[in-house]
Design a protein around this motif. Structure first.
Motif, mmCIF file in Angstrom:
data_model
loop_
_atom_site.group_PDB
_atom_site.id
_atom_site.type_symbol
_atom_site.label_atom_id
_atom_site.label_comp_id
_atom_site.label_asym_id
_atom_site.label_seq_id
_atom_site.Cartn_x
_atom_site.Cartn_y
_atom_site.Cartn_z
ATOM 1 N N THR A 73 -38.858 -69.281 -27.422
ATOM 2 C CA THR A 73 -38.530 -67.960 -26.361
ATOM 3 C C THR A 73 -37.998 -69.076 -25.346
ATOM 4 O O THR A 73 -37.714 -70.360 -25.536
ATOM 5 N N LEU A 74 -37.165 -68.133 -24.749
ATOM 6 C CA LEU A 74 -36.394 -68.811 -23.569
ATOM 7 C C LEU A 74 -36.660 -70.185 -22.321
ATOM 8 O O LEU A 74 -36.068 -70.950 -22.304
ATOM 9 N N GLY A 75 -37.832 -69.698 -22.461
ATOM 10 C CA GLY A 75 -38.303 -70.458 -21.401
ATOM 11 C C GLY A 75 -38.984 -72.152 -22.294
ATOM 12 O O GLY A 75 -39.885 -73.312 -21.794
ATOM 13 N N THR A 76 -39.123 -71.869 -23.745
ATOM 14 C CA THR A 76 -39.217 -73.124 -24.274
ATOM 15 C C THR A 76 -37.998 -73.887 -25.266
ATOM 16 O O THR A 76 -38.387 -74.334 -26.433
ATOM 17 N N PRO A 80 -27.527 -76.552 -25.965
ATOM 18 C CA PRO A 80 -27.417 -75.585 -26.324
ATOM 19 C C PRO A 80 -28.258 -74.261 -26.488
ATOM 20 O O PRO A 80 -27.661 -72.978 -26.682
ATOM 21 N N ARG A 81 -29.319 -74.252 -27.547
ATOM 22 C CA ARG A 81 -30.233 -73.560 -27.703
ATOM 23 C C ARG A 81 -29.669 -72.387 -26.863
ATOM 24 O O ARG A 81 -30.142 -71.293 -27.675
ATOM 25 N N HIS A 82 -30.834 -72.556 -26.474
ATOM 26 C CA HIS A 82 -31.397 -71.881 -24.645
ATOM 27 C C HIS A 82 -30.270 -71.025 -24.826
ATOM 28 O O HIS A 82 -30.895 -69.688 -24.230
ATOM 29 N N ASP A 83 -29.070 -71.456 -24.403
ATOM 30 C CA ASP A 83 -27.967 -70.569 -23.795
ATOM 31 C C ASP A 83 -28.051 -69.630 -24.334
ATOM 32 O O ASP A 83 -27.075 -67.891 -24.447
ATOM 33 N N ARG A 84 -27.369 -69.702 -25.948
ATOM 34 C CA ARG A 84 -27.174 -68.752 -27.272
ATOM 35 C C ARG A 84 -28.441 -67.378 -27.052
ATOM 36 O O ARG A 84 -28.379 -66.802 -26.218
ATOM 37 N N LEU A 85 -29.787 -68.608 -26.741
ATOM 38 C CA LEU A 85 -30.831 -66.773 -26.190
ATOM 39 C C LEU A 85 -30.495 -66.184 -25.287
ATOM 40 O O LEU A 85 -30.941 -65.193 -25.092
ATOM 41 N N ARG A 86 -30.052 -67.408 -24.930
ATOM 42 C CA ARG A 86 -30.851 -65.738 -23.096
ATOM 43 C C ARG A 86 -29.275 -65.232 -23.081
ATOM 44 O O ARG A 86 -29.529 -64.037 -22.867
ATOM 45 N N ALA A 87 -28.055 -65.289 -23.663
ATOM 46 C CA ALA A 87 -27.179 -64.110 -23.908
ATOM 47 C C ALA A 87 -27.427 -63.417 -24.903
ATOM 48 O O ALA A 87 -26.977 -62.216 -23.553
ATOM 49 N N ILE A 89 -30.398 -62.328 -25.451
ATOM 50 C CA ILE A 89 -31.378 -61.244 -24.703
ATOM 51 C C ILE A 89 -30.604 -60.903 -22.883
ATOM 52 O O ILE A 89 -31.003 -59.669 -22.693
ATOM 53 N N GLN A 90 -29.992 -61.239 -22.430
ATOM 54 C CA GLN A 90 -29.441 -61.167 -21.056
ATOM 55 C C GLN A 90 -28.512 -59.934 -21.538
ATOM 56 O O GLN A 90 -28.427 -58.331 -20.987
ATOM 57 N N LYS A 91 -27.811 -59.759 -22.808
ATOM 58 C CA LYS A 91 -27.323 -58.595 -23.405
ATOM 59 C C LYS A 91 -27.702 -57.479 -22.971
ATOM 60 O O LYS A 91 -27.874 -56.122 -22.875
ATOM 61 N N ALA A 92 -29.713 -57.158 -23.541
ATOM 62 C CA ALA A 92 -30.116 -56.359 -23.852
ATOM 63 C C ALA A 92 -30.503 -55.697 -22.679
ATOM 64 O O ALA A 92 -30.784 -54.408 -21.942
ATOM 65 N N VAL A 93 -30.809 -56.540 -21.249
ATOM 66 C CA VAL A 93 -31.726 -56.910 -19.742
ATOM 67 C C VAL A 93 -29.642 -56.456 -19.122
ATOM 68 O O VAL A 93 -29.571 -56.961 -18.663
ATOM 69 N N THR A 94 -29.569 -55.004 -18.875
ATOM 70 C CA THR A 94 -28.379 -54.964 -18.405
ATOM 71 C C THR A 94 -28.623 -54.179 -17.197
ATOM 72 O O THR A 94 -29.902 -53.519 -16.866
#
Length: 387
Positions: A73-76, A80-87, A89-94
Motif C-alpha cells: 500500500t502507499l502507506g507501507t 522509489p516504489r512508493h512514488d510509482r504507486l502514488r503516481a 493511484i493519483q491518476k485515478a483520484v483526479t
C-alpha cells in the motif's frame, strides 16, 4: 513511574494529559507496552515524516499491523516504489472524481438527515456519519448495495483492538481477511467489465506502460474502503463532538457556512481521529539524550504534536479562526494521506447540510464510549439532543 501505554482505555478516553507529559519530560520515550519509541513533539514528528530514509514505512504503518499489508500500500512503501504507486493511484483520484462526488455526497447526507427529522435525539455515529461514509464508498467504488452493514462492521473491526487484551484478536484478523477477499472478488469482476468507478480506475491506470499489479490494487482498495468508511466517519464524529462542546463556534458556522473549512482544519488539529502511526528506523538516531537503534519501531503521536505549544499558541483551546498551518491531521511528507482532498470536500458538504438541518444540538452523554484502538480515536456512539 510514568508510563505511556497506547493500549490503555485511559489513553483512549483522554490522551492529552499523557501527551503533555511526554512532550515536556519524555520527548523520546520508550513504551514497554507498545515495544517502541514514542515521539510527541511536532518538530520531531515532522522531521520523521520528511525523512523516509531513516524512518521507514516499509514494515507497516499501523501500530498493530495486519499480515501481508506491509509493502503493498502507499502507506507501507518507501520511495522509489512508493512514488510509482502514488503516481498510478493519483491518476485515478483526479479533479473529475472530486467533482463527481459533490452532488452524491449532498444527496446521501440529506437522505440520512431526513431519517432523523422530527426526532428529539439521535446517535451521530449510527444514524449519520457511518451511514454517509458507507454510501460514499458504495458510490465511489460501485460496490454492491446489499451487505452494507456487514462491510461497515468489518471496517470498524479492522481499526479496533480487543478491549480486554488490547491487541488484534481473531475477530479483527477475520475482518481483515473478509475485506481483502471482498476486494479481490470485486476486482476480478471489474477486470472483466471495467466502469467509471475508482476501482476500475486503479485497475486501468497506466504510466509509461506500467500498471498496479493485482495485489497492489487489492490492498489499495481494502485500505481505502476501511479508511473511507471508518476513518472518515471517525473524523466527522469528532468534528460534530467539537461543535457540541463549543456551541459558540457552532453558531458562527451556522451563521457563516463559509467558515466550515477553517473549523474543519482546527478540528483536525485539536482532536484528530488519526492519533498515532508507526515507522521503523533504518539507522541509529540520537534524540533528546536517547539512542534510538536501527530496527526499533517508532510511534509518531500526531495527536500530541497537534497540541504542542512549541508549534501552536494556546493549543488546548479550540479556535476556529486559528487557520492551523502544518497540523498533522493528515500526516505529512511523502506519506501524507492520499484521500485528503476527498475527505475535506466531503466533510465540508456534509456539515453544510448538517448544520442547516440541525443548527442547535447538545451532548446527551457526559462520558463517551471510546473505540479501543492504538491508531485511531473516536467515540463508538455520540448521542446528540436536538435543540
Amino acid at each position: 513511574m510514568f508510563q505511556f501505554n497506547p493500549y490503555s482505555p485511559a489513553v483512549d478516553a483522554d490522551p492529552f494529559p499523557f501527551y503533555k507529559r511526554l512532550r515536556d519530560d519524555y520527548p523520546a520515550f520508550w513504551s514497554t507496552e507498545a515495544n517502541m519509541w514514542v515521539l510527541s513533539r511536532h518538530a520531531d514528528i515532522l522531521t520523521a515524516l520528511n525523512d523516509w530514509e531513516t524512518y521507514s514505512s516499509a514494515s507497516g504503518n499501523l501500530m498493530d499491523e495486519f499480515p501481508g499489508r506491509a509493502g503493498a500500500t502507499l502507506g507501507t512503501t518507501d520511495p522509489p516504489r512508493h512514488d510509482r504507486l502514488r503516481a498510478l493511484i493519483q491518476k485515478a483520484v483526479t479533479k473529475r472524481a472530486l467533482d463527481h462526488i459533490v452532488e452524491p455526497t449532498r444527496a446521501v447526507t440529506n437522505a440520512h438527515l431526513d431519517a432523523i427529522a422530527g426526532e428529539e435525539s439521535f446517535d451521530f455515529v449510527t444514524d449519520v456519519s457511518s451511514k454517509i461514509t458507507v454510501d460514499l464508498m458504495v458510490y465511489l467504488f460501485n460496490l454492491p448495495k446489499d451487505g452494507q452493514d456487514i462491510m461497515r462492521d468489518k471496517a470498524v473491526l479492522m481499526v479496533q483492538s480487543d478491549p480486554t487484551t488490547r491487541s488484534k484478536g481473531p475477530e479483527h484478523m477475520a475482518a481483515y481477511k473478509w475485506m481483502t477477499e471482498y476486494a479481490a472478488n470485486l476486482i476480478a469482476e471489474r477486470k472483466k467489465a471495467p466502469g467509471e468507478d475508482l476501482m476500475s480506475q486503479f485497475i486501468t491506470a497506466e504510466i509509461d506502460g506500467e500498471k498496479l499489479d493485482d495485489r497492489e490494487v487489492q490492498m489499495t482498495v481494502t485500505t481505502l474502503i476501511m479508511a473511507g468508511i471508518e476513518s472518515l466517519s471517525g473524523f466527522l464524529t469528532m468534528f460534530a463532538l467539537n461543535l457540541a462542546d463549543h456551541p459558540e463556534a457552532r453558531r458562527q458556522l451556522v451563521a457563516n457556512p463559509e467558515l466550515i473549512p477553517d473549523a474543519m482544519e482546527e478540528s483536525l488539529r485539536f482532536n484528530t481521529s488519526a492519533q498515532r502511526f508507526k515507522r521503523c528506523l533504518k539507522k541509529d538516531v540520537e534524540l533528546h539524550g536517547e539512542t534510538l537503534k536501527a530496527g526499533d519501531f517508532v510511534c509518531l503521536a500526531y495527536g500530541a504534536g497537534n497540541r504542542d505549544e512549541r508549534r501552536f499558541e494556546d493549543p488546548d483551546i479550540y479556535n476556529i479562526a486559528r487557520k492551523p498551518r502544518g497540523h498533522l491531521g493528515f500526516g505529512g511528507g511523502v506519506h501524507a494521506c492520499l484521500g485528503t482532498a476527498i475527505a475535506r470536500l466531503a466533510t465540508k458538504i456534509i456539515f453544510e447540510e448538517f448544520l442547516k438541518r440541525v443548527p442547535e444540538y447538545s451532548r446527551v452523554q457526559e462520558q463517551l464510549p471510546w473505540m479501543p484502538s492504538t491508531t485511531f480515536r473516536s467515540p463508538t456512539r455520540l448521542d446528540l439532543r436536538i435543540g
